[in-house]
Every structure is written in structure tokens, then in C-alpha cells.
Enzyme design. Sequence first.
Site, PDB file in Angstrom:
ATOM      1  N   CYS A 381      42.191  37.485  37.564  1.00 19.00           N
ATOM      2  CA  CYS A 381      42.643  36.598  38.634  1.00 19.00           C
ATOM      3  C   CYS A 381      43.799  35.718  38.152  1.00 19.00           C
ATOM      4  O   CYS A 381      44.891  36.215  37.978  1.00 19.00           O
ATOM      5  CB  CYS A 381      41.471  35.815  39.205  1.00 19.00           C
ATOM      6  N   HIS A 506      37.639  39.971  40.629  1.00 19.59           N
ATOM      7  CA  HIS A 506      36.687  39.498  39.601  1.00 19.59           C
ATOM      8  C   HIS A 506      35.687  40.599  39.241  1.00 19.59           C
ATOM      9  O   HIS A 506      34.562  40.611  39.771  1.00 19.59           O
ATOM     10  CB  HIS A 506      35.942  38.265  40.104  1.00 19.59           C
ATOM     11  N   GLU A 508      33.893  40.875  36.694  1.00 15.59           N
ATOM     12  CA  GLU A 508      32.704  40.342  36.010  1.00 15.59           C
ATOM     13  C   GLU A 508      31.529  40.166  36.979  1.00 15.59           C
ATOM     14  O   GLU A 508      30.367  40.187  36.568  1.00 15.59           O
ATOM     15  CB  GLU A 508      33.039  39.014  35.304  1.00 15.59           C
TER      16      GLU A 508
END
Length: 547
Positions: A381, A506, A508
Site C-alpha cells: 500500500c 493488503h 497480509e
Amino acid sequence: MAKYIFVTGGVTSSLGKGIISASLAKLLQARGLKVTIQKFDPYINVDPGTLNPYEHGECYVTEDGAETDLDLGHYERFLNIFTSQANNVTTGKIYQTVINKEREGAYLGKTVQVIPHITDEIKRRMKLLGNEGYDIVITEIGGTVGDIESLPFIEAVRQLQWELEEEDCLVVHLTLVPYLKAAKELKTKPTQHSVKMMSENGVHPDIIVCRCERPLSIELRKKIALFCNVKTEAVIEAQDAASIYEVPLIMMREKLDVICLKKLNLTQYHEPELSKWKEFLDKLKYPKSKVNIGLIGKYIELQDAYKSILEAFVHAGAINECKVDVINIHSEFITESNVEEKLSNLDGLLVAPGFGHRGIEGKILAVKYARENKLPFFGICLGMQMSVIEFGRNVLNLQAHSTEMDPQCQDAVIDLMEEQKKVTAKGGTMRLGSYPCEIQAGSLAEAIYGSRSISERHRHRWEFNNKYLKQYEEAGMVASGVNPESKLVEIVELKNHPFFIGVQYHPELKSTVENPHPLFVHFVKAARDNADRHSAVKNPLLQSEMI
Ligand code: GLN
């Protein structure tokens, strides 16, 4: 019909209610039951999206674009399921609904009160997921019993216990049994007090899970059972664990799931199927190699600010049988003169997401170091945006910046998204949740994902400015992933670099124990290859063996 398990917390916060809830859910899921978890938070913010990480750690984003508590990340990582808007409710959301209804005249002239109107809305939301085909809905009540703001939630649990059949709900209370060094003893009094306080509010726990630093003897279990009015077998020891991922097995040994199933009168289940989980734990415990990954961010002192990134490294490390040591590096303190010293011992570099001006020049210096020194680089990001700015400045000789930090900059290579330009409200207004992305054939991204079309979760307002795209691609930074409709750039990568990738989304957030995220898996692999190369250079004997 779903059965309900409520998880409350006593004595202090940070006891790990989220992990206990997720561990219990994992065990029940492993026995073949369909389980989900939801979190009810007593604060007045409508969601944690407007809270800064110092207040609340990371803001976790779901597929459907809800900005939620980081515990939902644990739920997804443990259960390998998606959560949604419905899985995180705050006092703010409850009041917002009730007040909106009042303005619509829905209460027909009645006085609107905490009981029954607020508690009715809490109960409605507590039961919402119960209609979605789950066998068990676990509800974690945020905060600590005794807090003024938790009271309506505890009251709602009290009412639900009466409305539901006795075998359709139960309460697990997580509490602290501290060890007093001077007395050389574990102390049960705080637990007795917190159970007493909860009982005064009309809710009595069926199971007490005791967080402790030392083993809980049978005598102490009996004592807690006697004073707190539960069966001895329902007093569970939860000793500190080396990894949160061991907690399901610890809870299994303590039979937390069996006791729950008994109380809920559930008999149709098999032994827990946890072979994949155990395999993961084995790999986690006995790594064959090690890498140092630098995490460049500005909330480095906060454990929870980058929670999902750290957990994604745990998953990716285990599958690579490689211990990932995450070295936290504060971006504010990286300067031209110390960048080499700070980064030269790393095997890979991750530049973290973030907002605002603080620390970004340090992030840009770190990207430059990784690009020039062929250090594996992964930007997420804001980290991706910084890699675009760095390339613009140092390769394309642009006066590159993002209009987030410098609205008047000459080359706005990162600019506010068109649909964001008219947005003024802050809460829930970013580009949020899952969007599709098409991947370029032959790119690093394609090799990593093994697919040309993916979808990932977002939380941002700025984007790569496509006005500059041609210039970037000609110089070697390509947009290897693009949103098929809006053409927003989702992935950038460098052609002449062993591993340099920046993503606007994102990844993750989608890494779980059973499905480690491919970007993290390949990044750790690239870092390990890099480490091997370095040790080969340092040790020529090894180098000749490798050749
Ligand atoms: N501040 C940047 C944006 O809003 C990046 C956001 C992030 O890193 N989550 O676009």
C-alpha cells in the site's frame, strides 16, 4: 438452529480473549462443526477505521469492506474462513441503528431506552449470524467485566440466556490468575471478584479459563470451582504459550471443547482433525534456515500495528521451514548517512502501509537501497506508493511525490482517486474490501500467484497516476497487476531485479495458517536465496560447492 458461546474477560484487558475464542472455534471446527466468531466492542466509534494504531493497533479489513477489530484477523487466520460486516459490532453501530430508527419514528412514540431498545438491538445482532447456517456462533465481548460501557452487552447476554434453551448457550469467562513472587503463589482472588461482579449482573460463567504464568494445581482448580460455582473440570488452565498457534492444542489438552460440547448437548462430532495444523506447528518449531527481514514503518514500537503482516510472516516462514526474524526499523530515523548501516545486514525489506507525512522520506531511502542493492523488496500500500515515488525521483528524474503529502507537487505520480475527490467524511469512505486484479502474463506476480486473475483487499484513497504509466514501463517499472474495470494499478514490479514488488492492496489480510499468502511465501523464499548467496560470497568454499 445455531448454538451460542459467549466469551467474556475479567480482571484485566489483553488476556487474549480473541486467541481463546479462535482456539475454541478451531477445535470445534476440527470436529466437523460449522463455526463462526464475532466481536462486540463497547466503544462508541462506529468502527475502528477512524482510530489510530496507537489507540487500537491494526485495522483489519474484511472481504466486504468492513473496517474491523484486529481480532477478526485471528479468527480468519485460525479458521480459514472469511468474516464480514456482521462479525464486528460496536456500541457506536448499535446506537446509530437505534437513533436512526427513532428518527424514522419506528418506536411509535415510546421513550427509547438502554433496556429494552439498546439491548434488543444488541441481541438482534448477536443472533444475526445464527441464521446463516452455522452450528455454533462464538461471540467475544470486548472490554473487561465491570467496565461501565460493557454493561449493556452483559445485560444482553443475561436476557439471551433466558430466551434461548439452556443447552443452546454457554458463557466462557477468561480471567487472570496472577503469580505473586513474594508469596510464591498463584492467586485466585481477582478471579473470584470478577466472577462475583459478573454474577451481580445476572450472568454466571459455565467455564472459567485461567490465564496464568505457572501451572494451575488441582487444589487451585478446586478452590476456583468452589468459590465461583462451577465444576472443577470447567476450570481451565491457559498457561502462556510460545506461539498463539499452540493455544488450540493446549485447549484441547484441557478439554475446553469437550466441556462446551457437553453443555451444549452436541453429540454428532468426531475427534478433532488437526493434522495440517500440527504439521504447520512442527515446521514453525523446527526451522532449517533463518532470514532477517527489515520492516520499515512508523509504528515500530507497537506490537499490534502490523499484526497481520507479522502473522503472514509466521505462516510464510513455516511453509519455507525458515525462521523469519522481523527487524523493526523506524522510518523516521533512516537518513542518507545511516541507511547502509541500518539495512546492510538484511536479507529482505518490507515497506509497511501507512498514512500521512511522518517517516516517508526514510521509507523512500529504504526503497532506493533495496532497488540499487538488489535486496528483495516488498511494498504494501503506502510502501508500494513509496517505491513509485522513489523510481520517479531517482530513475525518471521527476519531482515525484504523492498529493497525500504534497498537494502542490510537480509530478503527482501518486494521486487521489477520482471517486475520492468529493469525499469529505473520514469513516468508512476509503476504497475498501475486495477488488479483482488482472495479472500480466510472464510477470513475477504471475509466477508468484500461479494465476492471471486474483482478488485482494484494499484500504486506501490514493493510487498510481496512470498519466505516468508509459514512462515508468519504458524505464523498467511495470504495472503487472491492474484492476480490469477501473484500470487502477494494483501491482508494480521491476524488471531487472531478483525480487522487487509493490502492491496497492493488503495481501497480509488474507494469509492464514492453512493458506499462507503466496506473496509472503515467495518473498521469504527470495530473502532466503539472497541470504544463501551472501553466505556463499563470504564463504568461497561453499560457493564452489554450490557451483
Ligand atoms: N495513505 C495511502 C492511501 O490512502 C496508503 C494507505 C495504506 O497504506 N493503507 O492511499
